[in-house]
Design a protein around this motif. Sequence first.
Motif, PDB file in Angstrom:
ATOM      1  N   SER A  12       0.821  -1.219   0.000  1.00  0.00           N
ATOM      2  CA  SER A  12       0.000   0.000   0.000  1.00  0.00           C
ATOM      3  C   SER A  12       0.849   1.261   0.000  1.00  0.00           C
ATOM      4  CB  SER A  12      -0.922   0.010   1.224  1.00  0.00           C
ATOM      5  OG  SER A  12      -1.829  -1.061   1.156  1.00  0.00           O
ATOM      6  N   ARG A  13       2.147   1.110   0.192  1.00  0.00           N
ATOM      7  CA  ARG A  13       3.045   2.264   0.215  1.00  0.00           C
ATOM      8  C   ARG A  13       3.052   2.936  -1.161  1.00  0.00           C
ATOM      9  NH1 ARG A  13       8.504   1.282   3.454  1.00  0.00           N
ATOM     10  NH2 ARG A  13       9.089   2.811   1.890  1.00  0.00           N
ATOM     11  N   PRO A  14       3.121   4.257  -1.185  1.00  0.00           N
ATOM     12  CA  PRO A  14       3.140   4.940  -2.492  1.00  0.00           C
ATOM     13  C   PRO A  14       4.396   4.650  -3.310  1.00  0.00           C
ATOM     14  CG  PRO A  14       3.414   6.516  -0.698  1.00  0.00           C
ATOM     15  CD  PRO A  14       3.109   5.187  -0.075  1.00  0.00           C
ATOM     16  N   ASP A  15       5.483   4.219  -2.651  1.00  0.00           N
ATOM     17  CA  ASP A  15       6.719   3.942  -3.384  1.00  0.00           C
ATOM     18  C   ASP A  15       6.833   2.484  -3.825  1.00  0.00           C
ATOM     19  OD1 ASP A  15       7.156   2.819  -0.889  1.00  0.00           O
ATOM     20  OD2 ASP A  15       9.073   3.801  -0.553  1.00  0.00           O
ATOM     21  N   PHE A  16       5.862   1.643  -3.452  1.00  0.00           N
ATOM     22  CA  PHE A  16       5.896   0.247  -3.892  1.00  0.00           C
ATOM     23  C   PHE A  16       5.433   0.194  -5.345  1.00  0.00           C
ATOM     24  CE2 PHE A  16       4.795  -4.247  -4.144  1.00  0.00           C
ATOM     25  CZ  PHE A  16       5.881  -4.798  -3.491  1.00  0.00           C
ATOM     26  N   PRO A  17       6.000  -0.710  -6.149  1.00  0.00           N
ATOM     27  CA  PRO A  17       5.609  -0.779  -7.562  1.00  0.00           C
ATOM     28  C   PRO A  17       4.113  -0.998  -7.757  1.00  0.00           C
ATOM     29  CG  PRO A  17       7.491  -2.216  -7.125  1.00  0.00           C
ATOM     30  CD  PRO A  17       7.012  -1.709  -5.805  1.00  0.00           C
ATOM     31  N   ALA A  18       3.620  -0.441  -8.831  1.00  0.00           N
ATOM     32  CA  ALA A  18       2.214  -0.655  -9.190  1.00  0.00           C
ATOM     33  C   ALA A  18       2.012  -2.119  -9.554  1.00  0.00           C
ATOM     34  CB  ALA A  18       1.845   0.229 -10.373  1.00  0.00           C
ATOM     35  N   PRO A  19       0.852  -2.663  -9.249  1.00  0.00           N
ATOM     36  CA  PRO A  19       0.587  -4.057  -9.618  1.00  0.00           C
ATOM     37  C   PRO A  19       0.648  -4.252 -11.130  1.00  0.00           C
ATOM     38  CG  PRO A  19      -1.116  -3.220  -8.146  1.00  0.00           C
ATOM     39  CD  PRO A  19      -0.278  -2.051  -8.552  1.00  0.00           C
ATOM     40  N   PHE A  20       1.079  -5.438 -11.527  1.00  0.00           N
ATOM     41  CA  PHE A  20       1.057  -5.808 -12.945  1.00  0.00           C
ATOM     42  C   PHE A  20      -0.382  -6.076 -13.369  1.00  0.00           C
ATOM     43  CE2 PHE A  20       1.139  -9.215 -16.161  1.00  0.00           C
ATOM     44  CZ  PHE A  20       1.708  -8.500 -17.199  1.00  0.00           C
ATOM     45  N   VAL A  47      -0.984  -9.245  -8.527  1.00  0.00           N
ATOM     46  CA  VAL A  47       0.351  -9.756  -8.854  1.00  0.00           C
ATOM     47  C   VAL A  47       1.245  -8.602  -9.308  1.00  0.00           C
ATOM     48  CG1 VAL A  47      -0.334 -12.126  -9.401  1.00  0.00           C
ATOM     49  CG2 VAL A  47      -0.380 -10.390 -11.194  1.00  0.00           C
ATOM     50  N   TRP A  48       2.536  -8.743  -9.013  1.00  0.00           N
ATOM     51  CA  TRP A  48       3.548  -7.757  -9.353  1.00  0.00           C
ATOM     52  C   TRP A  48       4.641  -8.436 -10.159  1.00  0.00           C
ATOM     53  CZ3 TRP A  48       1.015  -8.181  -4.807  1.00  0.00           C
ATOM     54  CH2 TRP A  48       0.373  -7.054  -4.306  1.00  0.00           C
ATOM     55  N   LEU A  49       5.272  -7.693 -11.054  1.00  0.00           N
ATOM     56  CA  LEU A  49       6.415  -8.218 -11.786  1.00  0.00           C
ATOM     57  C   LEU A  49       7.589  -8.386 -10.838  1.00  0.00           C
ATOM     58  CD1 LEU A  49       6.296  -6.075 -15.046  1.00  0.00           C
ATOM     59  CD2 LEU A  49       5.730  -8.500 -14.806  1.00  0.00           C
ATOM     60  N   VAL A  50       8.230  -9.527 -10.895  1.00  0.00           N
ATOM     61  CA  VAL A  50       9.365  -9.820 -10.021  1.00  0.00           C
ATOM     62  C   VAL A  50      10.435  -8.745 -10.157  1.00  0.00           C
ATOM     63  CG1 VAL A  50      11.289 -11.424  -9.671  1.00  0.00           C
ATOM     64  CG2 VAL A  50       8.967 -12.297  -9.850  1.00  0.00           C
ATOM     65  N   GLU A  51      10.754  -8.344 -11.387  1.00  0.00           N
ATOM     66  CA  GLU A  51      11.830  -7.369 -11.563  1.00  0.00           C
ATOM     67  C   GLU A  51      11.501  -6.021 -10.923  1.00  0.00           C
ATOM     68  OE1 GLU A  51       9.879  -7.726 -15.747  1.00  0.00           O
ATOM     69  OE2 GLU A  51      10.456  -9.104 -14.155  1.00  0.00           O
ATOM     70  N   ASP A  52      10.232  -5.623 -10.920  1.00  0.00           N
ATOM     71  CA  ASP A  52       9.837  -4.376 -10.261  1.00  0.00           C
ATOM     72  C   ASP A  52      10.001  -4.486  -8.752  1.00  0.00           C
ATOM     73  OD1 ASP A  52       9.148  -3.405 -12.758  1.00  0.00           O
ATOM     74  OD2 ASP A  52       6.973  -3.573 -12.425  1.00  0.00           O
ATOM     75  N   VAL A  53       9.556  -5.618  -8.196  1.00  0.00           N
ATOM     76  CA  VAL A  53       9.666  -5.821  -6.750  1.00  0.00           C
ATOM     77  C   VAL A  53      11.129  -5.934  -6.330  1.00  0.00           C
ATOM     78  CG1 VAL A  53       9.101  -7.350  -4.820  1.00  0.00           C
ATOM     79  CG2 VAL A  53       7.382  -6.861  -6.569  1.00  0.00           C
ATOM     80  N   ALA A  85      13.704  -4.602  -7.756  1.00  0.00           N
ATOM     81  CA  ALA A  85      14.293  -3.257  -7.818  1.00  0.00           C
ATOM     82  C   ALA A  85      13.898  -2.457  -6.586  1.00  0.00           C
ATOM     83  CB  ALA A  85      13.854  -2.547  -9.095  1.00  0.00           C
ATOM     84  N   TRP A  86      12.655  -2.587  -6.141  1.00  0.00           N
ATOM     85  CA  TRP A  86      12.195  -1.902  -4.937  1.00  0.00           C
ATOM     86  C   TRP A  86      12.956  -2.413  -3.717  1.00  0.00           C
ATOM     87  CZ3 TRP A  86       9.978  -3.369  -0.341  1.00  0.00           C
ATOM     88  CH2 TRP A  86       9.425  -2.355   0.438  1.00  0.00           C
ATOM     89  N   ILE A  87      13.116  -3.724  -3.613  1.00  0.00           N
ATOM     90  CA  ILE A  87      13.858  -4.318  -2.500  1.00  0.00           C
ATOM     91  C   ILE A  87      15.286  -3.793  -2.475  1.00  0.00           C
ATOM     92  CG2 ILE A  87      14.853  -6.477  -1.630  1.00  0.00           C
ATOM     93  CD1 ILE A  87      12.227  -7.868  -2.579  1.00  0.00           C
ATOM     94  N   ALA A  88      15.927  -3.699  -3.622  1.00  0.00           N
ATOM     95  CA  ALA A  88      17.316  -3.223  -3.690  1.00  0.00           C
ATOM     96  C   ALA A  88      17.458  -1.825  -3.112  1.00  0.00           C
ATOM     97  CB  ALA A  88      17.811  -3.258  -5.129  1.00  0.00           C
ATOM     98  N   VAL A  89      16.442  -0.994  -3.272  1.00  0.00           N
ATOM     99  CA  VAL A  89      16.493   0.383  -2.773  1.00  0.00           C
ATOM    100  C   VAL A  89      16.019   0.476  -1.323  1.00  0.00           C
ATOM    101  CG1 VAL A  89      15.490   2.693  -3.063  1.00  0.00           C
ATOM    102  CG2 VAL A  89      16.227   1.386  -5.063  1.00  0.00           C
ATOM    103  N   HIS A  90      14.913  -0.184  -1.007  1.00  0.00           N
ATOM    104  CA  HIS A  90      14.257   0.008   0.289  1.00  0.00           C
ATOM    105  C   HIS A  90      14.596  -1.045   1.342  1.00  0.00           C
ATOM    106  CE1 HIS A  90      11.864   3.321  -1.225  1.00  0.00           C
ATOM    107  NE2 HIS A  90      11.759   2.616  -2.343  1.00  0.00           N
ATOM    108  N   ARG A  91      15.117  -2.182   0.917  1.00  0.00           N
ATOM    109  CA  ARG A  91      15.507  -3.259   1.833  1.00  0.00           C
ATOM    110  C   ARG A  91      16.795  -3.897   1.320  1.00  0.00           C
ATOM    111  NH1 ARG A  91      11.329  -6.446   4.780  1.00  0.00           N
ATOM    112  NH2 ARG A  91       9.783  -4.924   5.378  1.00  0.00           N
ATOM    113  N   PRO A  92      17.853  -3.095   1.208  1.00  0.00           N
ATOM    114  CA  PRO A  92      19.082  -3.604   0.573  1.00  0.00           C
ATOM    115  C   PRO A  92      19.664  -4.839   1.250  1.00  0.00           C
ATOM    116  CG  PRO A  92      19.465  -1.483   1.625  1.00  0.00           C
ATOM    117  CD  PRO A  92      17.988  -1.727   1.653  1.00  0.00           C
ATOM    118  N   HIS A  93      19.404  -4.999   2.535  1.00  0.00           N
ATOM    119  CA  HIS A  93      19.890  -6.191   3.236  1.00  0.00           C
ATOM    120  C   HIS A  93      19.226  -7.473   2.735  1.00  0.00           C
ATOM    121  CE1 HIS A  93      16.258  -4.973   5.373  1.00  0.00           C
ATOM    122  NE2 HIS A  93      16.172  -6.215   5.834  1.00  0.00           N
TER     123      HIS A  93
END
Length: 69
Positions: free
Chosen positions: A27-35, A43-49, A51-59
Amino acid sequence: MVRRLYGSAELQERLGVSRARVVQITSRPDFPAPFDRLAGGTVWLVEDVEAWIAVHRPHQARGVNPDEA
């Protein structure tokens, strides 16, 4: 071309969070839009999610933890 998708269950597993937390995160505004929104859920595209993880949850980004290879 094969599209890889994450649904809520895959996000729970990938992020190691509860179903309720997945709802909060997606529901976060910075999370990728659903596919797409299907009868079985959103459902969401894996590559979008990922990319979001790399920025917001790099660990949790792929390649950081050798156990995730």
